[in-house]
Design a protein around this motif. Sequence first.
Motif, PDB file in Angstrom:
ATOM      1  N   LEU A  18       0.822  -1.201   0.000  1.00 39.24           N
ATOM      2  CA  LEU A  18       0.000   0.000   0.000  1.00 39.24           C
ATOM      3  C   LEU A  18       0.860   1.256   0.000  1.00 39.24           C
ATOM      4  O   LEU A  18       0.613   2.201  -0.757  1.00 39.24           O
ATOM      5  CB  LEU A  18      -0.919  -0.008   1.224  1.00 39.24           C
TER       6      LEU A  18
ATOM      7  N   CYS B 181       1.010   4.250  -2.764  1.00 40.36           N
ATOM      8  CA  CYS B 181       0.400   5.539  -2.422  1.00 40.36           C
ATOM      9  C   CYS B 181       1.398   6.625  -2.021  1.00 40.36           C
ATOM     10  O   CYS B 181       1.021   7.800  -1.971  1.00 40.36           O
ATOM     11  CB  CYS B 181      -0.598   5.355  -1.280  1.00 40.36           C
TER      12      CYS B 181
ATOM     13  N   GLY C 236      -5.269   5.700   0.185  1.00 43.26           N
ATOM     14  CA  GLY C 236      -5.193   4.273   0.479  1.00 43.26           C
ATOM     15  C   GLY C 236      -5.550   3.980   1.912  1.00 43.26           C
ATOM     16  O   GLY C 236      -5.424   4.832   2.799  1.00 43.26           O
TER      17      GLY C 236
ATOM     18  N   LEU D 167      -6.001   0.399   4.868  1.00 41.90           N
ATOM     19  CA  LEU D 167      -6.029  -1.017   5.245  1.00 41.90           C
ATOM     20  C   LEU D 167      -7.348  -1.261   5.960  1.00 41.90           C
ATOM     21  O   LEU D 167      -7.603  -0.670   7.025  1.00 41.90           O
ATOM     22  CB  LEU D 167      -4.846  -1.331   6.176  1.00 41.90           C
TER      23      LEU D 167
ATOM     24  N   VAL E   3      -5.686  -3.761  -3.769  1.00 39.50           N
ATOM     25  CA  VAL E   3      -4.253  -3.972  -3.974  1.00 39.50           C
ATOM     26  C   VAL E   3      -3.892  -5.404  -3.602  1.00 39.50           C
ATOM     27  O   VAL E   3      -3.348  -6.154  -4.404  1.00 39.50           O
ATOM     28  CB  VAL E   3      -3.427  -2.974  -3.137  1.00 39.50           C
TER      29      VAL E   3
ATOM     30  N   LEU F 114      -6.311  -4.299   1.397  1.00 38.20           N
ATOM     31  CA  LEU F 114      -5.636  -3.058   1.058  1.00 38.20           C
ATOM     32  C   LEU F 114      -6.320  -2.422  -0.144  1.00 38.20           C
ATOM     33  O   LEU F 114      -6.525  -3.081  -1.174  1.00 38.20           O
ATOM     34  CB  LEU F 114      -4.163  -3.309   0.713  1.00 38.20           C
TER      35      LEU F 114
ATOM     36  N   ALA G 285      -6.407   1.142  -2.742  1.00 35.86           N
ATOM     37  CA  ALA G 285      -5.680   2.333  -3.189  1.00 35.86           C
ATOM     38  C   ALA G 285      -6.323   2.874  -4.454  1.00 35.86           C
ATOM     39  O   ALA G 285      -6.750   2.118  -5.331  1.00 35.86           O
ATOM     40  CB  ALA G 285      -4.208   2.018  -3.442  1.00 35.86           C
TER      41      ALA G 285
END
Length: 457
Positions: free
Chosen positions: A334, A338, A372, A374, A403, A431, A433
């Motif tokens: 990530l 990003c 982005g 999580l 991702v 993840l 993004a």
Amino acid sequence: MAPILLLALPCAAASLRAQILAAELKREAPYLARPDGMQAALRPPADEDAVGVAVVVDPLCDYLGVALIEELLERGVAVATIFSDYMAEGLAAANGVEPPLGLLAPRTDGEEWLSGAAPPLACLSESDAGIATAEQLSNLLGCEFRNAVGPSRRHKWLLHETLREHNLPHCRQALCETEDELVAFYRAERNAIIVKPCRGVGSEDVYKCCDEEACAAAFAALRATTRYAGGSNDVILAQQFLEGPEYAIDSVSRHGEHKVTALWRYDKVGFVYQCTRLVPVDGATRPIIDSLIEALDAAGHANGPAHSELIVVDGVPTLVEINARFHNANVRPLVDRCIEGPNAIALAAAACVPDSEEWAATASTPTMVEDGLLFHISCLSSGVLSGIDADALSTLENLPTLVEMEVYESFREGEEVSATTDIKTDVGWVLLAGTADDVERDYAACIEAQARLLKYR
């Protein structure tokens, strides 16, 4: 060879802080006292012309310690790998055998790399349990990039005492040997308090107590458990409840110069993480970075990675903790997507290289090029699983901004599971993004799919 680095502070008529610090130093001193000496695996870089050697403690995870080894080797740094005693004992108990210390290379006597020609550069740990081992070993070897042995960066009460002594924002707190002392702190606060072990990770065994009964229950629960990395919870830590936006900062330090590789904001319900979101360093968040740097300096963290947490209380960023290791989650893909510039693992390897041009060329704060986050997949209820819902899983796997993702193998048919209470009891992660609007759309889709993902008997 059974090296021990023991630093003692005089305790006669000393302050409580000095007494606790001395006790922690004594507790950590045996970490390098292996009865059969210290064995390590040594792996040279491909060109055999090493600029120095770094030690990686507890390299068990592909995206953390193993990834660090690969980054070091690419930069011409030879790597020695060892296990901390705590991790070795845990692996032995789980597997029924003593784990091989030669994890990634043929086993060699520790003397070979302790006294080798390549200069010792740094000792870094993947695990929280190995941080004390890495600190002690870096001082024994005289590594170029090292921190003094400092339990105050791990012991949560000592850390906030250090902040207080440096006139930095900190928690009101108390060390409690009895339930009555804990209740007295709660009464003095006249508000909710946090009750936790002096050493711990991942919100494990952390309690928010809103009444005296909850304080009593938390005290009893903690006294019945052991501290992370060993030892009993002989005293319990009570702290002021900090309320406000919570941030995490990934940083790398080199001779006291600190560079931030990612700034995150948590979305949480209690201790349950919903998402860990990348945010830009700008006028609104710059004070958080400045507060972190002051705290790192006060705590004596001059070298190596750190994953630190702060809460902004009434506009004032207040440090919660410093972890002298990397972000435990697999956030590297990530960050690489990003953030402009190296991730923390790559920068930590660059920081180990003498006269590192890569370190010098890296900006002190990150620049975001995409949004982005999580997403933490939670288990919403307890029960026995009948399986994973294929449609919900397909929704996650086909998100336009995906991702990477993972659903942990432990969540399978027939397993009895409990509702998520902290990050260690998550179901998995996703993840995302892309543009801000696209990421938010898929974040909402994650929340919807999460509710359908686990099927119960």
